[in-house]
Scaffold this active site. Structure first.
Site, PDB file in Angstrom:
ATOM      1  N   TYR A   1       0.833  -1.206   0.000  1.00 36.87           N
ATOM      2  CA  TYR A   1       0.000   0.000   0.000  1.00 36.87           C
ATOM      3  C   TYR A   1       0.868   1.256   0.000  1.00 36.87           C
ATOM      4  CZ  TYR A   1      -4.029  -2.914   1.376  1.00 36.87           C
ATOM      5  OH  TYR A   1      -5.036  -3.848   1.429  1.00 36.87           O
TER       6      TYR A   1
ATOM      7  N   SER B   1     -13.648  -4.295   1.453  1.00 39.06           N
ATOM      8  CA  SER B   1     -14.599  -3.654   0.530  1.00 39.06           C
ATOM      9  C   SER B   1     -16.055  -3.911   0.931  1.00 39.06           C
ATOM     10  CB  SER B   1     -14.354  -4.121  -0.916  1.00 39.06           C
ATOM     11  OG  SER B   1     -14.819  -3.167  -1.834  1.00 39.06           O
TER      12      SER B   1
ATOM     13  N   LEU C   1     -18.237  -1.862   1.486  1.00 44.29           N
ATOM     14  CA  LEU C   1     -19.084  -0.865   0.833  1.00 44.29           C
ATOM     15  C   LEU C   1     -18.996  -0.982  -0.683  1.00 44.29           C
ATOM     16  CD1 LEU C   1     -18.342   2.202   3.130  1.00 44.29           C
ATOM     17  CD2 LEU C   1     -20.283   0.618   3.240  1.00 44.29           C
TER      18      LEU C   1
ATOM     19  N   GLY D   1     -17.259   1.671  -2.577  1.00 46.23           N
ATOM     20  CA  GLY D   1     -17.992   2.925  -2.519  1.00 46.23           C
ATOM     21  C   GLY D   1     -19.327   2.905  -3.224  1.00 46.23           C
TER      22      GLY D   1
ATOM     23  N   LEU E   1     -21.994   1.177  -2.601  1.00 44.49           N
ATOM     24  CA  LEU E   1     -23.127   1.117  -1.683  1.00 44.49           C
ATOM     25  C   LEU E   1     -23.388   2.428  -0.937  1.00 44.49           C
ATOM     26  CD1 LEU E   1     -22.627  -2.509  -0.324  1.00 44.49           C
ATOM     27  CD2 LEU E   1     -24.660  -1.642  -1.516  1.00 44.49           C
ATOM     28  N   THR E   2     -22.485   3.392  -1.074  1.00 43.95           N
ATOM     29  CA  THR E   2     -22.764   4.714  -0.504  1.00 43.95           C
ATOM     30  C   THR E   2     -23.801   5.447  -1.342  1.00 43.95           C
ATOM     31  OG1 THR E   2     -21.101   5.938  -1.803  1.00 43.95           O
ATOM     32  CG2 THR E   2     -20.355   4.865   0.239  1.00 43.95           C
ATOM     33  N   GLY E   3     -23.938   5.050  -2.609  1.00 42.84           N
ATOM     34  CA  GLY E   3     -24.842   5.728  -3.525  1.00 42.84           C
ATOM     35  C   GLY E   3     -24.221   6.903  -4.252  1.00 42.84           C
ATOM     36  N   LYS E   4     -22.962   7.211  -3.970  1.00 43.25           N
ATOM     37  CA  LYS E   4     -22.361   8.424  -4.530  1.00 43.25           C
ATOM     38  C   LYS E   4     -22.096   8.350  -6.027  1.00 43.25           C
ATOM     39  CE  LYS E   4     -17.608   7.131  -3.179  1.00 43.25           C
ATOM     40  NZ  LYS E   4     -16.476   7.511  -2.300  1.00 43.25           N
TER      41      LYS E   4
END
Length: 347
Positions: A53, A236, A238, A241, A243-246
């Site tokens: 990372y 992961s 989400l 990302g 599932l945040t809806g963004k």
């Protein structure tokens, strides 16, 4: 904050785990430090990282930087005893680490020493193999995965070799426990078998992708996980990302992962967005924040040890941390299961 055991090790950690893979790319050192401070204030004492990372992108120039950022926080604060620290040894093919050499008794001591130096600590609580030398069906490889070319005898010989090296590190005091990542049920079973027969640290955890939109673990590893006390560390949760809806309606927020990875690691697609719409509707129906709903759902799973989430801002972090205070009623769980049946494996 719930606390859970890492396998049979006696090590206890928070049920939410702070992911770090953006520190050094999307996040500065100062921002990484602020996230650790905030997480600890809210009861999250589990931090997950890896020698490779940050990501987005993975680059020779930045590899190891995330561990260094955690290390400078530890050196500055002196709070090593307050955190459970997990990191990973890259698998075969990671060209920026040891020129892509496979995991072996030859690479393990040096990889551990490198992580210890960057982390500025003398012990790693959970040392994980990032992916198997033989390859994996993870990272969307499940659609065409073919294990027929594998050599099971060679795989078991590798496991014997690696466990011997890990046992020496346990004896030396550099690691406390051993975990897998991106592994299969067969592979995990073999690691357990070799440890039982020949010794070496027993697998404590397995870090695989898992979310409302990626539930391969339910039918692949769930039974092994529960019966063998090898808990899941879900990465992961989400769905990168989604599932945040963004990202709904074609949105691409500035600085988001989608600006750096146009497919979200193979997750982006019409079926994925349709599934997200359905999960967002469940959240609206029951008055829940979708991020908190997705993380709280993970924590209800019988095999879950900890759900690893990341954030690129303290505001995002605060929302995610709020999942610890959310209890999902049976009606919500039923609605989520119904949504999964209607939108199975959307990527």
């Amino acid at each position: 904050m719930q606390r859970r055991q890492l396998g049979r090790t006696g090590i206890e950690a928070s049920a939410l785990c702070l992911g770090s893979m953006t520190w050094g790319s999307q996040n500065t050192e100062e921002e990484g430090h602020a996230q650790i401070d905030r997480a600890l204030d809210r009861g999250v004492d589990f931090i997950d990282t890896a020698e490779m990372y940050p990501v987005n992108p993975i680059a020779k120039e930045t590899i190891g930087r995330t561990e260094e950022i955690i290390g400078t926080w530890l050196a500055r604060t002196g709070r090593r005893g307050e955190v459970v620290l997990a990191t990973k040894h890259s698998g075969e093919g990671m060209r920026h680490a040891r020129e892509g050499a496979p995991i072996s008794s030859e690479t393990i001591p040096g990889a551990i020493e490198g992580s210890l130096n960057r982390l500025q600590t003398d012990v790693i609580d959970l040392y994980q193999f990032h992916w198997p030398n033989r390859g994996s069906y993870m990272f969307r490889q499940n659609w065409r995965f073919d294990p027929s070319g594998q050599d099971p005898a060679a795989t078991r010989a590798h496991m014997e070799d690696a466990l011997g090296a890990l046992e020496r590190e346990v004896e030396r005091g550099t690691i406390r426990a051993f975990g897998l990542s991106n592994e299969s049920a067969w592979g995990t079973g073999q690691w357990l078998r070799v440890a039982d027969e020949l010794g070496g640290p027993r697998v404590a955890t397995i870090q695989n992708e898992y979310s409302l939109m990626c539930r391969l673990f339910d039918t692949d590893l769930a039974e092994l996980s529960v019966n063998e006390d090898v808990g899941l560390l879900a990465f992961s949760p989400l769905a990168a990302g989604l599932l945040t809806g963004k990202y709904q309606g074609g949105a691409v927020p500035e600085g988001s992962r989608l600006t750096l990875n146009e497919t979200l690691g193979g997750r982006k697609g019409k079926r994925a967005f349709a599934a997200v719409d359905a999960y967002l509707e469940v959240a609206r129906q029951f008055g829940l924040d979708p991020v908190q709903m997705a993380l709280a759902w993970c924590l209800t799973r019988p095999f879950m040890t900890s759900a690893i989430f990341g954030a690129t801002s303290l505001e995002q972090l605060d929302v995610a941390l709020g999942a610890a205070e959310v209890t999902l009623q049976d009606e919500v769980l039923e609605a989520l299961d119904d949504t999964h049946k209607a939108h199975p494996m959307p990527y």
